[in-house]
Enzyme design. Structure first.
Site: not given
Ligand code: PMP
Length: 404
Positions: A122, A199, A202, A225, A363
């Site tokens: 991401h 990270d 997910q 999440k 993203c």
């Molecule tokens: N890493 C991953 C794999 C994600 O899916 C996301 C959210 N789509 C993020 C980081 C960022 O999370 P947040 O927007 O809650 O900071």
């Protein structure tokens, strides 16, 4: 096992309609819906428990502090960390990784060093490292993604060198649903003395995570999440490393003593929590973690895996369907393209049928470039989704196809 009808009644929003159709919410990888107990915990905190934490001697301040600190212990227990000193509250995964990148780079990285990330990250596990690499002059190397959506582990082994200072990878891809073999990656990195950051945005909501069993040195996730509120997240870090890292932001809470000549910093984890923290968010996050533990992470993982297999089977029955990513181990995310239909057209028309999916690059633009596609349609599942809803998605896609 999962009593999905009973669970659905815990989530008020699932009873609503959009455009006169029952809501089918398949955008859980972006954010999950909230059970009533989490909504009530926020309301209860403001109605009965609110006072600024840590600095007060009065009853309410101490009470709010106790609640926040027991929330920290709940998080510690939930991810299997050894100590609450290793649990830093942040705004979410993005802030957790920015904190890590900024502070780790300042402590440990210089010109000539290397940080390894992967091709399925991401943006929040790419850009913070790029920002710091401009400042400190280290290089970023990228583990390639294979055609089936798995990481190329042979290539990873070849990337590791005596210049590697950190590996930072996602546990589960938010686009492909791939569950990466983080244990294996961590063992390999550790055999070279290299720490690993994960990270977990997910993964934590979908599979049981134990940071000590994994051996992760850092682990980040977002509250929103995992059925908790927005604005709260976590960075787990091994104490030994966090102790060597400088503060991320300065201000109240993170200090021991301030003079104009010299300031000393607070102990862990407060050194990394400048300013008034989102204590209400922490309290509500703990409630969300209690809620998912009540259902059981193993039950959640088994049910979501069944949903995911069913979705793949149903979607594969649609002519011109192309499912993006075919990893052996996958989590509750299915990305796809249908014929030449633009993802945004598919998403907009599904929305009119009450089906919420996400479209675009999610993203993860470098991953889209690697796959040679501008974006995907993504359906992502939670334990409150049903096979019946997946049938609605498949029927919806068929209807959209007929319009083109
Ligand atoms: N890493 C991953 C794999 C994600 O899916 C996301 C959210 N789509 C993020 C980081 C960022 O999370 P947040 O927007 O809650 O900071």
């Amino acid at each position: 096992m999962i009593d999905v009808e009973k669970i659905r009644r815990d989530f008020p929003i699932l009873g609503r309609e959009v455009y006169g159709k029952p809501l089918v919410y398949f955008d859980n990888a972006a954010t999950t819906q909230k059970p009533q107990c989490v909504i009530d915990a926020i309301s209860e905190a403001y109605c009965n428990e609110n006072a600024n934490v840590h600095r007060g001697i009065h009853f309410l301040s101490q009470h709010a502090t106790d609640l926040m600190e027991s929330a920290r212990d709940k998080v510690r227990q939930f991810i299997g960390a050894g100590s609450t000193e290793e649990i830093i509250f942040t705004r979410g995964t993005t802030e957790s990784i920015n904190l890590l990148a900024s502070s780790f780079s300042s402590a440990f990285l210089k010109e000539g060093d290397e940080v390894i990330i992967s091709g399925m990250e991401h943006h929040s596990n790419i850009v913070p490292w790029q920002i710091q690499s401009e400042r400190y002059g280290f290089r970023i190397k990228v583990i390639p993604v294979l055609d089936n959506g798995e990481l190329d582990l042979e290539a990873f082994k070849a990337l590791v060198s005596d210049k590697t200072r950190l590996v930072s990878i996602t546990h589960v891809s938010n686009v492909l649903g791939t569950v990466n073999p983080v244990s294996e990656i961590i063992s390999l990195a550790h055999s070279h003395g290299i720490p690993v950051a994960v990270d977990g945005a997910q993964s934590v909501p979908h599979i049981k995570v134990n940071v000590q069993e994994l051996g992760a040195d850092f682990y980040a996730f977002s509250g929103h999440k995992i059925y908790g509120p927005t604005g709260i997240g976590v960075l787990y870090g091994r104490k030994e490393l966090l102790e060597q890292m400088p503060p991320y932001q300065g201000g109240g809470e993170m200090i021991k003593r301030v003079t104009f000549e010299k300031t000393t910093y607070n102990e862990l984890p407060y050194k990394f929590e400048a300013g008034t923290p989102d204590y209400v968010g922490s309290i509500a996050l703990a409630k969300a973690l209690d809620y998912v533990q009540g259902i059981g992470m193993d039950n959640i993982a088994a049910y979501e895996s069944e949903l995911c297999s069913y979705a793949i089977e149903r979607l594969n029955g649609i002519p011109d369907m192309r499912i993006i990513g075919n990893a052996e181990h996958r989590s509750a995310v299915v990305s796809f393209l249908v014929g030449n239909i633009y993802p945004s057209d598919m998403g907009t028309l599904l929305d009119r049928l009450g089906i919420a999916v996400r479209t675009g690059h999610h993203c993860a633009e470098p991953l889209m470039d690697r796959l040679g596609i501008p974006g995907t349609v993504r359906a992502s599942f939670a334990f409150y989704n049903t096979k019946h809803e997946i049938d609605s998605l498949a029927e919806g896609i068929e209807r959209v196809k007929q319009m083109f």
